[in-house]
Design a protein around this motif. Structure first.
Motif, mmCIF file in Angstrom:
data_model
loop_
_atom_site.group_PDB
_atom_site.id
_atom_site.type_symbol
_atom_site.label_atom_id
_atom_site.label_comp_id
_atom_site.label_asym_id
_atom_site.label_seq_id
_atom_site.Cartn_x
_atom_site.Cartn_y
_atom_site.Cartn_z
ATOM 1 N N LYS A 83 0.837 -1.203 0.000
ATOM 2 C CA LYS A 83 0.000 0.000 0.000
ATOM 3 C C LYS A 83 0.871 1.252 0.000
ATOM 4 O O LYS A 83 0.598 2.207 -0.732
ATOM 5 C CB LYS A 83 -0.911 -0.013 1.230
ATOM 6 C CG LYS A 83 -1.875 1.144 1.292
ATOM 7 C CD LYS A 83 -2.776 1.048 2.495
ATOM 8 C CE LYS A 83 -3.719 2.230 2.571
ATOM 9 N NZ LYS A 83 -4.549 2.184 3.769
ATOM 10 N N ALA A 84 1.925 1.242 0.806
ATOM 11 C CA ALA A 84 2.828 2.399 0.859
ATOM 12 C C ALA A 84 3.512 2.599 -0.494
ATOM 13 O O ALA A 84 3.669 3.734 -0.951
ATOM 14 C CB ALA A 84 3.870 2.203 1.958
ATOM 15 N N LYS A 86 2.325 1.706 -3.418
ATOM 16 C CA LYS A 86 1.326 2.224 -4.356
ATOM 17 C C LYS A 86 1.067 3.706 -4.107
ATOM 18 O O LYS A 86 0.943 4.491 -5.055
ATOM 19 C CB LYS A 86 0.029 1.433 -4.246
ATOM 20 C CG LYS A 86 0.118 0.057 -4.868
ATOM 21 C CD LYS A 86 -1.167 -0.711 -4.737
ATOM 22 C CE LYS A 86 -1.032 -2.097 -5.353
ATOM 23 N NZ LYS A 86 -2.238 -2.884 -5.179
ATOM 24 N N ASN A 87 0.993 4.091 -2.829
ATOM 25 C CA ASN A 87 0.788 5.508 -2.503
ATOM 26 C C ASN A 87 1.972 6.343 -2.984
ATOM 27 O O ASN A 87 1.779 7.427 -3.542
ATOM 28 C CB ASN A 87 0.603 5.701 -0.998
ATOM 29 C CG ASN A 87 -0.766 5.261 -0.535
ATOM 30 O OD1 ASN A 87 -1.685 5.124 -1.335
ATOM 31 N ND2 ASN A 87 -0.917 5.025 0.751
ATOM 32 N N ALA A 88 3.176 5.833 -2.768
ATOM 33 C CA ALA A 88 4.366 6.560 -3.214
ATOM 34 C C ALA A 88 4.385 6.661 -4.733
ATOM 35 O O ALA A 88 4.713 7.720 -5.289
ATOM 36 C CB ALA A 88 5.625 5.855 -2.712
ATOM 37 N N LYS A 90 1.782 6.654 -6.714
ATOM 38 C CA LYS A 90 0.735 7.606 -7.108
ATOM 39 C C LYS A 90 1.224 9.032 -6.890
ATOM 40 O O LYS A 90 1.038 9.897 -7.761
ATOM 41 C CB LYS A 90 -0.527 7.347 -6.295
ATOM 42 C CG LYS A 90 -1.677 8.259 -6.678
ATOM 43 C CD LYS A 90 -2.922 7.941 -5.863
ATOM 44 C CE LYS A 90 -4.065 8.819 -6.297
ATOM 45 N NZ LYS A 90 -4.370 9.870 -5.384
ATOM 46 N N ARG A 91 1.851 9.282 -5.751
ATOM 47 C CA ARG A 91 2.368 10.630 -5.485
ATOM 48 C C ARG A 91 3.448 11.002 -6.499
ATOM 49 O O ARG A 91 3.511 12.142 -6.947
ATOM 50 C CB ARG A 91 2.927 10.713 -4.063
ATOM 51 C CG ARG A 91 1.827 10.783 -3.009
ATOM 52 C CD ARG A 91 2.413 10.990 -1.665
ATOM 53 N NE ARG A 91 3.216 9.792 -1.392
ATOM 54 C CZ ARG A 91 3.745 9.495 -0.228
ATOM 55 N NH1 ARG A 91 3.600 10.293 0.763
ATOM 56 N NH2 ARG A 91 4.444 8.396 -0.062
ATOM 57 N N ASP A 94 1.700 11.860 -9.711
ATOM 58 C CA ASP A 94 1.109 13.194 -9.584
ATOM 59 C C ASP A 94 2.177 14.277 -9.680
ATOM 60 O O ASP A 94 1.984 15.296 -10.358
ATOM 61 C CB ASP A 94 0.350 13.321 -8.255
ATOM 62 C CG ASP A 94 -0.900 12.460 -8.210
ATOM 63 O OD1 ASP A 94 -1.331 11.971 -9.276
ATOM 64 O OD2 ASP A 94 -1.441 12.253 -7.094
#
Length: 157
Positions: A83-84, A86-88, A90-91, A94
């Motif tokens: 999850k971390a 994937k979040n990284a 995505k960031r 962006d």
């Protein structure tokens, strides 16, 4: 010698009574007590063996639960890492989009400024051409003619 015979007789009688009292009365009680103690000891040994077996089973169950908990914790950790990540990711996407957008804007601004600078340079070069031509030849050239000449010279170069 007559005393020996009567003493011997009473000795046999006394030993017989003692044998009957101890052998027939007390001995079975003593044997019962010994058998009861042996039974109790064997029962205690059996209970201890069963308790040891149960303790081994509990230990094995504990180890199994501990291994399950460890694998579950590792799965939770792996999920959290995923999850971390994937979040990284995505960031990062962006941020890349924002950077690309700003880069596009900057390139547009640079191109506009380059075009404006080239136009201004052409104007300055046209004015300089008019002025130089006028000084060298004594005749005047129109601004459009000077601009056309400068444009032609710039595209050739």
């Amino acid at each position: 010698m007559t005393t020996y015979g009567s003493q011997f007789f009473w000795l046999v009688i006394t030993f017989g009574i003692v044998y009957l009292v101890i052998g027939r009365g007390m001995l079975p009680k003593i044997q019962g007590t010994v058998e009861m103690r042996e039974k109790r000891i064997s029962d205690d040994v059996e209970a201890a063996r069963l308790a040891h077996k149960k303790a081994d089973e509990l230990e094995e169950e504990y180890k199994t639960k501990q291994a399950d908990a460890r694998s579950e914790a590792q799965a939770v950790i792996a999920a959290a890492k995923d999850k971390a990540a994937k979040n990284a990711e995505k960031r990062l996407r962006d941020a890349d989009k924002r950077v690309a957008s700003k880069l596009e804007e900057a390139e547009k601004d640079i191109e506009e400024q380059r075009v404006a600078a080239m136009a201004e340079l052409q104007d300055v070069a046209a004015e300089a051409t008019q002025s130089i031509f006028a000084k060298l030849t004594g005749s005047k050239v129109t601004k459009a003619e000077a601009r056309s000449a400068v444009k032609g010279a710039m595209t050739d170069a």
